[in-house]
Design a protein around this motif. Structure first.
Motif, mmCIF file in Angstrom:
data_model
loop_
_atom_site.group_PDB
_atom_site.id
_atom_site.type_symbol
_atom_site.label_atom_id
_atom_site.label_comp_id
_atom_site.label_asym_id
_atom_site.label_seq_id
_atom_site.Cartn_x
_atom_site.Cartn_y
_atom_site.Cartn_z
ATOM 1 N N GLN A 63 0.943 -1.188 0.047
ATOM 2 C CA GLN A 63 0.118 -0.031 -0.006
ATOM 3 C C GLN A 63 0.892 1.269 -0.087
ATOM 4 N N ILE A 64 2.085 1.124 0.633
ATOM 5 C CA ILE A 64 2.813 2.569 0.742
ATOM 6 C C ILE A 64 3.492 2.486 -0.555
ATOM 7 N N THR A 65 4.008 1.621 -1.169
ATOM 8 C CA THR A 65 4.653 1.678 -2.439
ATOM 9 C C THR A 65 3.555 2.119 -3.695
ATOM 10 N N SER A 66 2.312 1.769 -3.433
ATOM 11 C CA SER A 66 1.288 2.198 -4.470
ATOM 12 C C SER A 66 0.939 3.669 -4.340
ATOM 13 N N CYS A 86 6.808 -1.806 -6.074
ATOM 14 C CA CYS A 86 5.441 -2.053 -5.804
ATOM 15 C C CYS A 86 5.109 -3.557 -6.621
ATOM 16 N N LEU A 87 5.432 -3.588 -7.691
ATOM 17 C CA LEU A 87 5.254 -4.866 -8.658
ATOM 18 C C LEU A 87 5.912 -6.043 -7.816
ATOM 19 N N THR A 88 7.217 -6.028 -7.252
ATOM 20 C CA THR A 88 7.946 -7.065 -7.089
ATOM 21 C C THR A 88 7.108 -7.536 -5.660
ATOM 22 N N ILE A 89 6.683 -6.631 -4.774
ATOM 23 C CA ILE A 89 5.900 -6.950 -3.583
ATOM 24 C C ILE A 89 4.494 -7.520 -3.902
#
Length: 351
Positions: free
Chosen positions: A106-109, A246-249
């Motif tokens: 959520q943070i990275t988004s 974000c995509l990695t997580i």
């Protein structure tokens, strides 16, 4: 300050960093809002930065600005009220890998949305983000935000010790979005360990001797630990884009939840965690085996000439989300080639 009649203060003042924040009731829209009040003597440039930054962003994970209130002494920013605790609260300490990764996703988004708007937050830290009653994380407090580009520099240190990148301590440095990436890495480490480590407490921060994400109270995938560690690289150019983080997580949060439809000669086959492989054969001309490992759909076996979107394929090739596999080389006649459609349904993370 003198508020329009539609807003009524509902509660005590809260610390808002460089301002005072009040919870208010909006009688027109019948909802709670947050009123951030700044004195007019406050640096005009920073106030303008915060407003411009928030107006540009539309993100589920970034607070939204609704209105501006002005009087002779104060400026009030009316924004989305987040009824929840910030990430400094030990009550939100993650108890499992999935809990940890879900919050980081959520943070990275949110940061990726900020960066897509061409902005730098400049003060990413645990107490500038809250989780509301529905489990949605929101990033706020853009008082230090600047446009990305040549104007994104400062004549002195402005930030938060423990979460600021090394270059923020160098006067006159032109900042990039990479300072948010460093701050995210520091925030992720604090969230996972519930402590501010010695390397980040110095001014400026010092380099880690080894990857601290390998020493969390719970294990995380190696790829995730590596990319989180790279976020705190002392060379800004070597930090990843937040969209990549974000995509990695996301990839690991969706482990074993993907499904692919494979069709050869009108016959469908499905690949998922319960049916993890499929073998396709076109006579004696060519054949291919595809396997799902919970993260990717990969080519496990090739016989003859096999192509994906006209490019030759070998063992280990990862299939894209949607493609056409061709069994048989281009030198063959049309009736000596077969076509396989591969369509991946992408599950979504619900937040």
């Amino acid at each position: 300050m003198n508020l329009p009649e539609r807003y009524a203060i509902d509660g005590n003042a809260m610390d808002g960093g460089m301002a005072t924040v009040f919870k208010c009731h909006d009688s027109v829209l019948e909802r709670s809002v947050a009123l951030k009040v700044m004195p007019r003597r406050f640096e005009t440039r920073r106030l303008k930065d915060e407003l411009e930054a928030l107006y540009k962003i539309r993100s589920k994970h970034v607070v939204q600005v609704f209105d501006i209130c002005l009087d002779s002494t104060s400026v009030g920013i009316v924004q989305e009220f987040v009824d929840g605790k910030d990430l400094f609260s030990s009550d939100l300490a993650p108890q499992s890998t999935d809990e940890f990764l879900f919050v980081l996703w959520q943070i990275t988004s949110g940061i990726a949305d900020i960066h897509r708007a061409g902005l730098i937050h400049r003060d990413i830290k645990p107490n500038n983000m809250k989780i509301d009653q529905e489990g949605i994380l929101k990033i706020f407090d853009f008082g230090l935000a600047r446009e990305d580009g040549p104007a994104a520099a400062t004549i002195g240190f402005v930030g938060t010790v423990g979460f600021s990148a090394p270059e923020q301590y160098v006067a006159g440095t032109q900042f990039t979005q990479a300072i948010d990436t460093f701050a995210f890495g520091a925030t992720a480490l604090f969230f996972g360990t519930q402590a501010l480590c010695a390397e980040l407490s110095t001014t400026p921060p010092t380099a880690f001797p080894s990857n601290p994400f390998l020493n969390l109270p719970f294990s995380i995938p190696g790829d995730v630990a590596d990319i989180l560690f790279s976020c705190m690289n002392h060379n800004p150019a070597d930090r990843p884009e937040m969209s990549e983080v974000c995509l990695t997580i996301e990839k690991y949060l969706l482990f074993n939840r993907h499904r692919a439809l494979v069709v050869l000669n009108g016959k469908p086959s499905y690949l998922d965690k319960d049916n993890a492989s499929v073998s396709l054969k076109f006579g004696e001309i060519a054949g291919v085996k595809i396997e799902y490992d919970g993260l990717f759909f990969k080519v496990a076996f090739v016989a003859g000439d096999v192509f994906v979107n006209n490019a030759p394929v070998s063992v280990g090739y990862t299939l894209p989300g949607a493609c056409v596999l061709t069994l048989g080389g281009p030198e063959r006649r049309a009736n000596q080639r077969a076509y396989v459609t591969f369509d991946l349904s992408n599950p979504e993370i619900v937040a």
